[in-house]
Design a protein around this motif. Sequence first.
Motif, PDB file in Angstrom:
ATOM      1  N   SER A  32       0.848  -1.198   0.000  1.00  0.00           N
ATOM      2  CA  SER A  32       0.000   0.000   0.000  1.00  0.00           C
ATOM      3  C   SER A  32       0.878   1.242   0.000  1.00  0.00           C
ATOM      4  CB  SER A  32      -0.896   0.020   1.234  1.00  0.00           C
ATOM      5  OG  SER A  32      -1.542   1.280   1.328  1.00  0.00           O
ATOM      6  N   ALA A  33       0.425   2.284  -0.714  1.00  0.00           N
ATOM      7  CA  ALA A  33       1.163   3.547  -0.722  1.00  0.00           C
ATOM      8  C   ALA A  33       0.504   4.553   0.219  1.00  0.00           C
ATOM      9  CB  ALA A  33       1.195   4.107  -2.138  1.00  0.00           C
ATOM     10  N   GLU A  34      -0.567   4.117   0.912  1.00  0.00           N
ATOM     11  CA  GLU A  34      -1.387   5.091   1.642  1.00  0.00           C
ATOM     12  C   GLU A  34      -0.907   5.339   3.067  1.00  0.00           C
ATOM     13  OE1 GLU A  34      -6.090   6.012   2.445  1.00  0.00           O
ATOM     14  OE2 GLU A  34      -5.512   3.979   1.957  1.00  0.00           O
ATOM     15  N   LYS A  74       5.424  -0.518   1.818  1.00  0.00           N
ATOM     16  CA  LYS A  74       4.866   0.766   1.409  1.00  0.00           C
ATOM     17  C   LYS A  74       5.417   1.102   0.037  1.00  0.00           C
ATOM     18  CE  LYS A  74       3.268   5.003   3.440  1.00  0.00           C
ATOM     19  NZ  LYS A  74       3.409   6.045   4.405  1.00  0.00           N
ATOM     20  N   TYR A  76       4.037   2.228  -4.383  1.00  0.00           N
ATOM     21  CA  TYR A  76       2.969   2.396  -5.362  1.00  0.00           C
ATOM     22  C   TYR A  76       3.261   1.516  -6.572  1.00  0.00           C
ATOM     23  CZ  TYR A  76      -0.459   4.724  -8.288  1.00  0.00           C
ATOM     24  OH  TYR A  76      -1.542   4.986  -9.091  1.00  0.00           O
ATOM     25  N   ASN A  78       3.276   0.446 -10.168  1.00  0.00           N
ATOM     26  CA  ASN A  78       3.180   1.146 -11.440  1.00  0.00           C
ATOM     27  C   ASN A  78       2.585   0.235 -12.517  1.00  0.00           C
ATOM     28  OD1 ASN A  78       3.582   3.476 -12.930  1.00  0.00           O
ATOM     29  ND2 ASN A  78       5.463   2.687 -13.814  1.00  0.00           N
ATOM     30  N   PHE A  89       7.337  -1.298  -9.191  1.00  0.00           N
ATOM     31  CA  PHE A  89       6.962  -0.139  -8.380  1.00  0.00           C
ATOM     32  C   PHE A  89       7.458   1.158  -9.005  1.00  0.00           C
ATOM     33  CE2 PHE A  89       6.661  -3.683  -5.503  1.00  0.00           C
ATOM     34  CZ  PHE A  89       5.571  -3.361  -4.709  1.00  0.00           C
ATOM     35  N   THR A  90       6.740   2.250  -8.715  1.00  0.00           N
ATOM     36  CA  THR A  90       7.138   3.582  -9.203  1.00  0.00           C
ATOM     37  C   THR A  90       8.568   3.894  -8.781  1.00  0.00           C
ATOM     38  OG1 THR A  90       4.841   4.236  -8.909  1.00  0.00           O
ATOM     39  CG2 THR A  90       6.407   6.012  -9.211  1.00  0.00           C
ATOM     40  N   THR A 104      -7.464  -2.757  -4.747  1.00  0.00           N
ATOM     41  CA  THR A 104      -7.043  -1.353  -4.769  1.00  0.00           C
ATOM     42  C   THR A 104      -8.183  -0.361  -4.548  1.00  0.00           C
ATOM     43  OG1 THR A 104      -7.141  -1.576  -7.178  1.00  0.00           O
ATOM     44  CG2 THR A 104      -4.971  -1.638  -6.173  1.00  0.00           C
ATOM     45  N   SER A 126      -9.144   8.721   1.226  1.00  0.00           N
ATOM     46  CA  SER A 126      -7.856   8.278   1.793  1.00  0.00           C
ATOM     47  C   SER A 126      -7.479   9.099   3.017  1.00  0.00           C
ATOM     48  CB  SER A 126      -6.757   8.424   0.734  1.00  0.00           C
ATOM     49  OG  SER A 126      -6.584   9.803   0.437  1.00  0.00           O
ATOM     50  N   ASN A 245     -10.359   1.706  -8.879  1.00  0.00           N
ATOM     51  CA  ASN A 245      -9.013   2.265  -9.008  1.00  0.00           C
ATOM     52  C   ASN A 245      -8.134   1.265  -9.769  1.00  0.00           C
ATOM     53  OD1 ASN A 245      -6.729   3.763  -8.564  1.00  0.00           O
ATOM     54  ND2 ASN A 245      -6.470   3.097  -6.451  1.00  0.00           N
TER      55      ASN A 245
END
Length: 434
Positions: A32-34, A74, A76, A78, A89-90, A104, A126, A245
């Motif tokens: 999760s990137a949140e 953690k 995101y 891509n 990942f980004t 997601t 979020s 998403n």
Amino acid sequence: MEHIVIIGNGISGVTLARHVRKLSDKKITIVSAETDYFFSRTALMYVYMGHMKFEHTQPYENWFWEKNRIELKKGYVNSIDTDNKTLLFTEGDTLVYDKLIIATGSKPNKFGWPGQDLNGAQGLYSKQDLDSMEQIAPDNKACKRAVIVGGGLIGIEMAEMFNSRNIPVTFLVRESSFWNGVLPEGESQMINRHIKNHHIDLRLSTNLKEIKSDGNGNIKSIIIEETGEELECNFVGLTAGVSPNVSFLKDSKIEINRGILVNRYLETNVKDVYAIGDCAEQHEAIGNRRPIEAVWYTGRMMGETLAQTLCGNKLQYKPGHWFNSAKFLDIEYQTYGWVFGERGRPEYEKHFHWKHEDDTKCITVAYNKDTKAFLGINTFGIRMRHETFDTWLTEQRDVDYVINHLKEANFDPEFYKHFENQILETYNNQMQTA
């Protein structure tokens, strides 16, 4: 050891991880990137309103994850290379999976309004959305007015949040009556009055034309489509629904429509890839349910069901009878079975409606006009028991039975005694004249 990777740390992904851990020793990673840890999304409004702190929204202590050997990453995602079972990942790193579950969730809808990407034009989904509300609208000095676009459940929650800090709110609702695509007319009209009684400037049949900038990336005002009126404001809540998403999947081999297409086992078209929660779309809708269900409890059920499949007990997703609950300011709402609004109501569906004179309590019972079969009930301001209606729907009771046994379903029989005779009397009168 099989590696299960879950993208998304909402209710679906976390429920899945917990149940897989209960049933097996598989390696589990949640991506999760949140936020670092899972929190209850539905509680965000209460943090802003001062009823709780953010840490109170986290159902599990921070040590829970390590103790249960659920790794948290953690980052995101891509893109996904399903041929090599690899997430990219980004940040440039990668992660290899054996089984991948995409959970997601949703993102707020945007309809191409000019200015929709300005600072303070946002939904409430979020933790970052909450942080930004705190920053732009801490009080009514910093935020002179908030405008909310879209009359759904998140919209009314946002209105209540601003109300709690005495920030004036204008509420733009495209429909001629609040949430009337879902609610029958009597209920929808009652909620219109309730919103206005809370000094919220409710504008029905009204659309947003554009959001104007102050020149520094912040919001100065909005323009109303129908009248050209300009309203000064500092925040625009975009609450005209949500969409899955899934944009990061558009170059993958995973089949998407509006959401990620899945079968009854929550499998995608790619082997070892599954989707659950708000981002999943059933190829064929289940009963009267929508193919995509952005509802907290269905996300949880999908997580529980898929955990069984991943651990060797292949199960179909069967959500049972529809139910939901929400709050319209201080009126609690519950629905069991199917009660259709004005739009899309089948011709065999008839309604019995009762409203209390204080204009904050009502019930609507839907039934088949030919067979008298009970189809569903909406209740406002009166709490009812889920299990009772679930049983009556399964037993296919008729409407007479339900009305005459309503007190068995009531959560608070003492409180209910005040309305019981009234409801019965109204029902009997309506049936005689029907």
